[in-house]
Design a protein around this motif. Sequence first.
Motif, PDB file in Angstrom:
ATOM      1  N   ARG A   3       0.946  -0.973   0.064  1.00  0.00           N
ATOM      2  CA  ARG A   3      -0.275  -0.364  -0.364  1.00  0.00           C
ATOM      3  C   ARG A   3       0.883   1.442  -0.182  1.00  0.00           C
ATOM      4  N   TYR A 178      -4.232   8.531  14.600  1.00  0.00           N
ATOM      5  CA  TYR A 178      -3.548   8.460  13.530  1.00  0.00           C
ATOM      6  C   TYR A 178      -3.153   6.982  13.071  1.00  0.00           C
ATOM      7  N   HIS A 200       8.486   7.049  10.574  1.00  0.00           N
ATOM      8  CA  HIS A 200       7.143   6.752  10.916  1.00  0.00           C
ATOM      9  C   HIS A 200       8.039   5.354  11.590  1.00  0.00           C
TER      10      HIS A 200
HETATM   11  N1  GLU Z   1       0.153   9.306   5.605  1.00  0.00           N
HETATM   12  C1  GLU Z   1       1.248   8.973   5.474  1.00  0.00           C
HETATM   13  C2  GLU Z   1       2.265   9.762   4.940  1.00  0.00           C
HETATM   14  O1  GLU Z   1       1.899  10.780   4.322  1.00  0.00           O
HETATM   15  C3  GLU Z   1       1.876   7.349   5.622  1.00  0.00           C
HETATM   16  C4  GLU Z   1       1.820   6.702   6.403  1.00  0.00           C
HETATM   17  C5  GLU Z   1       2.169   5.401   6.011  1.00  0.00           C
HETATM   18  O2  GLU Z   1       2.946   5.244   4.652  1.00  0.00           O
HETATM   19  O3  GLU Z   1       1.944   4.740   7.268  1.00  0.00           O
HETATM   20  O4  GLU Z   1       3.116  10.924   5.233  1.00  0.00           O
END
Ligand code: GLU
Length: 432
Positions: A3, A178, A200
């Motif tokens: 994803r 989140y 992350h």
């Molecule tokens: N929405 C997050 C971002 O744009 C990505 C999160 C993820 O890949 O788990 O940094």
Amino acid sequence: MLRFAPSPTGDMHIGNLRVALFNYIVSKQRNEDLLVRIEDTDKERNIEGKDQEILDILNLFGIEYSQVIYQSQNLRFHSAMALQLLHDKKAFSCFCSSEWLEKKREEAKENKIAYRYDDACASLPDELVIDNMNPFTIRIKKPEEAIVIKDHIKGTVTFEPNEVDSFIIMRQDKTPMYNFACAVDDMIGDVSLVIRGEDHMSNTPKQDFIRTSLGYNKKIEYAHLPIILNDDGKKMSKRDDASSVKWLLEEGFLPSAIANYLILIGNKPPKEIFDMKEAIEWFSLDNISKSPARFDMDKLKFINREHLKRLDTKELSRYVGFADEEIGELARVYLEEAGTTKELKAKIGAIFAPKIIPDEFKEEAKIMTETIKNAPYFDEYEDFKNYIMKESNLKGKHFFKPLRLLLTGAEHGPDVAEVYKYLKNYIGEIVK
Ligand code: GLU
């Protein structure tokens, strides 16, 4: 299932595009689908139209995906899973007010210790919870054991229970935090591998723990990509123009070259210039460096030039804005001096634009313009040159300088004889 989970909150950053490219390549290698999940639950930061812009960029880069979902479509699953955790006593209602928590956070800061929730509400008796009308958040109960994450790039990383903490999964307004939304979505999306930015990494034990608490046994693999640094060795941010994919495209970098560059940096490819098909053959997450990659504009230009060279003439002329193939040939000659389609357009544009002649050559240019206008057509540059020289009576630099200026609009550049080959049919338009 792999994803790509962009937030529609700004222009796409090259770091995000790199993540998307890697996800796409690995999905092809593993023969798995790629899902695009637009993470749109932070309503205040969403910018209208950015979701479509992201999808357009993916299409432009040839990143194929099997479906697009919006995180907000999954809100009912997030609520249901939070209720399940409450029911299983793996989560609890927390009635601590934000003011109180803020005070605790300040105290921790003053004492120079990391703030942790004190689990004050973790074991409230049921009668204090049921029918309690005060607003509450839902917190997951912190893990009892360390969480170990095996990352394709970072290796094995261990997080102690305290680092994970009893963290909030649902806000008072019953919207998911989140990490909770992301962990649940990856679970219901049957994701096998998450490739994302290393910013992350600290979320990963939390997300892993959420799924374990929900009784999900499948271990999701992770690969956290190092950040991209700018020239000053700082993280590339919105303030660096080149961090925006849109900006790079507007500057005249080809999607294939940008992709090539982003796959190349911090990697050990068997060669420097390649297309996506080739990358799918040899790409391996194991070769991605742990340390940050540094953005190098000159290198990107070099790669862009190589990709421009590989275009066929028709495509090249289209990129510089002409239908005529001869202009494509001409652009090819100019590729030695230009690294982007924008630079090429400027060079070709100068040929057809009104000329600015420096004072010292004004007189000669005037004579030469008249001579060229009255000259017959010459197929060969030598014949053209000899004719103009003879008729204008100009010699040496008083001949060659104005000739180059009149024909190309620049004082320096490729060999005029070479340029003439492709311009000879347009002399009337060029010298007016
Ligand atoms: N929405 C997050 C971002 O744009 C990505 C999160 C993820 O890949 O788990 O940094």
